[in-house]
Design an enzyme around this catalytic site. Structure first.
Site, mmCIF file in Angstrom:
data_model
loop_
_atom_site.group_PDB
_atom_site.id
_atom_site.type_symbol
_atom_site.label_atom_id
_atom_site.label_comp_id
_atom_site.label_asym_id
_atom_site.label_seq_id
_atom_site.Cartn_x
_atom_site.Cartn_y
_atom_site.Cartn_z
ATOM 1 N N GLU A 1 0.794 -1.225 0.000
ATOM 2 C CA GLU A 1 0.000 0.000 0.000
ATOM 3 C C GLU A 1 0.831 1.281 0.000
ATOM 4 O O GLU A 1 0.383 2.297 -0.519
ATOM 5 C CB GLU A 1 -0.921 0.013 1.232
ATOM 6 C CG GLU A 1 -2.061 -0.986 1.190
ATOM 7 C CD GLU A 1 -3.161 -0.560 0.220
ATOM 8 O OE1 GLU A 1 -3.083 0.566 -0.326
ATOM 9 O OE2 GLU A 1 -4.084 -1.356 -0.001
ATOM 10 N N SER B 1 -32.077 -30.438 49.997
ATOM 11 C CA SER B 1 -31.241 -31.133 50.989
ATOM 12 C C SER B 1 -29.771 -30.756 50.939
ATOM 13 O O SER B 1 -28.973 -31.322 51.686
ATOM 14 C CB SER B 1 -31.377 -32.645 50.799
ATOM 15 O OG SER B 1 -32.697 -33.073 51.060
#
Length: 676
Positions: A84, A337
């Site tokens: 680029e 329980s």
């Protein structure tokens, strides 16, 4: 061609200014109003190894992740600059010679051969979301690019490109692109992957791999060819689908974002793979269940207090009425329980009982409160160990009556739990689940038992400091509870054997909640099943549904079990007969046991008898009691459905023996004898 013409014109102007009016150019650039360079990024929740668990999108639903040059594959950075902007580190934001070259080539060949925009100019365009076709637009980009170069470093400019480059759809930035197209972080990219990520921002929609695979492949090939990397190499297929950004641990992520709204990153103690395993397990265990049934799972390392997996529901959606958005690890429900181990542990500490103390499981009333066992039956005299193993209800209520319900509530709070009382006042029903507890609370409680009675708050953030442990139970009592729980048989089909995992199940009143919580020498696991709206699930039992899921969860953690703790040196490990006299049998202060004229009576042998061993057993003679009868020796049934009132017991072992009988109405009688 209009863009190239604009480039040529602007380049000519800038060249003239640079040559004849440098001061004016500097003033013009210095007066530039820059667009905001601080952009919103996705809030991230990460696992203990840095793996992304979940992310929250930014405005308009876009996925834009924080990223820096040093977090990105360096080969990709080199390829990007080479393709680029070769002179990126030499120019000041605008490469005039590149602009002139691009324009000259376009005029010569009649088409665009190469671009003239620098990476800095592309950043300027991305920040302002501006076009490039007009002379004014191109001039603005150049001005912003020059200003960016004056105020930011090259790496800071690259960071902005890596953050904002478009990659198709709602994907913005190289990190989001790498995750979306390749399913991985961008710090290790192949050449082909790097080339595709370089090609896409130039035409993100026209080259989208999932929609335009041919165009994407061609663009990738051009990048590789120009960089001289394509010769003789067959490139892998273009990805054909946009991957979903990880969405694991959604309830935990939502909680962290709510509790820490300013944080952009939450580094957790969660194990990413284990989290996914537990999420899959939660989905599997509700398969085939009634509509609206949900599940929750929590896994923690009780040696460090770190939460390793947090599953609030099988699916993070309100699917099939299951209200999946509700985090059931935090919801307060009746624990059934599962609080009984704490009751027994506190009773051990108070010297009320020992695991081998005899306790009467018979009809009892406390001012009108008459607890019943789950199956409606009564076992008579048996050891505390057996009472906990069988999860009977009468014995823990007896012990809670002696301890006081407020003592039990205090024990819960010292263990790090946050119980909620529906009525605001604790009663004996707390022992059987009459209190609101969350899965997190229970995991916290059992982690403390596993750690010898010391509670350390479970944590989910890696930076959270270790807090001082609080003792809520002695190490001896914690070991006694653990030893009893580890003796409970694993569910049928489990690969684990008895003694490897200490666990307890629970079912709340009306079959609304099924629980299983357990631990080995390192991990604690909690499982909940039920409906988030609290409606009953007929037939749901902790032992039948939650316990198998608990053991499967342990299997998914590891095939090897960390051994449970050894007994403390001062633990009293003896049978009932060897206990101090006051610990051989528990006597409640003022519990009213049901009696009647026809209750069973052991006529022979009499209580306290000393018999000689004959080799023919011990004759048993009974009076009264409703048939059939059950006879127990040292808490274990040896004769069931006895329809006579005499029998012979095969006893010949020297020492003390407890003989108990229970009639069809649950009434009991017992004697203790000694054989010489």
């Amino acid at each position: 061609m209009r863009g190239i013409a604009a480039c040529l014109t602007v380049a000519t102007v800038l060249l003239w200014l640079a040559a004849h009016g440098r001061d004016r150019l500097d003033i013009w650039v210095a007066q530039t109003t820059l667009p905001p360079v601080l952009s919103e990024v996705a809030v991230e929740v990460r696992a203990r190894d840095g793996t992304l668990l979940r992310a929250f999108p930014v405005e308009d639903g876009r996925m834009r992740f924080a990223v820096r040059v040093d977090q990105t594959d360096q080969q990709f950075i080199k390829m990007l600059i080479a393709y680029e902007d070769k002179r990126f580190y030499q120019h000041g934001g605008v490469d005039l010679w590149a602009l002139l070259r691009a324009g000259t080539q376009a005029v010569r060949y009649g088409e665009v051969v190469s671009g003239g925009s620098t990476l800095t100019m592309q950043v300027a365009r991305l920040l302002e979301n501006s076009g490039t076709g007009s002379m004014a637009g191109k001039l603005r980009q150049m001005r912003v690019a020059l200003a960016l170069e004056q105020r930011l470093s090259k790496d800071e400019i690259l960071n902005l490109y890596l953050l904002h480059a478009p990659y198709g759809g709602a994907v913005e930035g190289v990190r989001a692109a790498s995750l979306a197209w390749f399913g991985k972080e961008p710090h290790r990219l192949t050449q082909a992957e790097a080339a595709l990520l370089i090609a896409l921002p130039q035409a993100p929609e026209a080259r989208r791999p999932d929609r335009q695979p041919a165009a994407a492949n061609a663009a990738r090939s051009r990048v590789l060819e120009r960089l001289g990397l394509a010769a003789g190499n067959r490139q892998p297929d273009i990805p054909r689908a946009l991957r979903t950004i990880p969405q694991d641990a959604p309830h935990l992520a939502a909680m962290l974002r709510r509790d820490r709204p300013a944080a952009l990153r939450h580094d957790t103690t969660i194990d990413a793979q284990l989290q996914r395993n537990m999420q899959e397990l939660a989905r599997r265990i509700i398969w085939g269940q009634e509509r609206g049934v949900s599940a929750a799972i929590m896994v923690a390392d009780h040696t460090t207090g770190e939460i390793l997996a947090h599953v609030g529901s099988p699916v993070f959606a309100s699917k099939d009425g299951a209200l999946g958005f509700v985090d059931m690890t935090a919801a307060k429900r009746s624990p059934g329980s599962t609080l009984k181990p704490l009751v027994y542990g506190l009773a051990f500490d108070e010297g009320l009982v020992h695991p081998d103390t005899l306790i009467n499981d018979a009809p009892v009333s406390f001012g009108g409160y008459a607890p019943q066992n789950f199956d409606g039956q009564f076992r008579g005299m048996l050891t505390v160990r057996d009472a906990l193993t069988l999860s009977l209800n009468i014995p823990p209520v007896l012990l809670t009556h002696e301890l006081g319900p407020t003592r039990l509530m205090a024990g819960l709070r010292r263990a790090g739990s946050r119980p909620q009382l529906p009525s605001g006042k604790a009663g004996l029903a707390v022992a059987l689940g009459g209190v609101g507890m969350s899965l997190h609370d229970l995991a916290q409680l059992y982690a403390g038992i596993a750690q010898g009675g010391q509670a350390r708050p479970l944590k989910v953030l890696s930076e959270a400091s270790d807090e001082t442990a609080t003792r809520f139970m002695s190490d001896v009592a914690a070991w006694q509870v653990s030893h009893i729980l580890s003796g409970i048989a694993p569910p049928k089909g489990s690969a684990a054997t008895a003694g490897q995992i200490a666990y307890k199940t629970g079912t709340s009143y009306g079959h609304r909640d099924a629980w299983a919580v357990g631990f080995d020498g390192r991990h604690v696991v909690g499982v909940w099943l039920g409906r988030p709206d609290g409606t009953p699930v007929p037939g749901v039992f902790g032992g039948a549904l939650a316990a198998p899921a608990l053991f499967e969860a342990f299997g998914r953690i590891s095939s090897e079990r960390a051994p449970l703790a050894l007994p403390p040196k001062d633990a009293l490990i003896v049978g009932t007969a060897e206990l101090p006299e006051q610990l051989r049998q528990f006597h409640s202060r003022d519990a009213i046991f049901a009696v009647g004229p026809d209750r069973p009576v052991v006529a022979f042998p009499p209580d306290g008898a000393v018999l000689r061993r004959s080799g023919f057993g011990v004759p048993l003679k009974l009076r009264a009691g409703a048939l059939p009868l059950t006879v127990l020796v040292n808490g274990l049934p040896v004769i069931t459905h006895l329809r006579a009132r005499d029998a012979v017991l095969a006893l010949d072992a020297e020492g003390f023996t407890r003989i108990s009988v229970i009639d069809a109405r649950g009434r009991s009688a017992s004697v203790e004898i000694r054989l010489d």
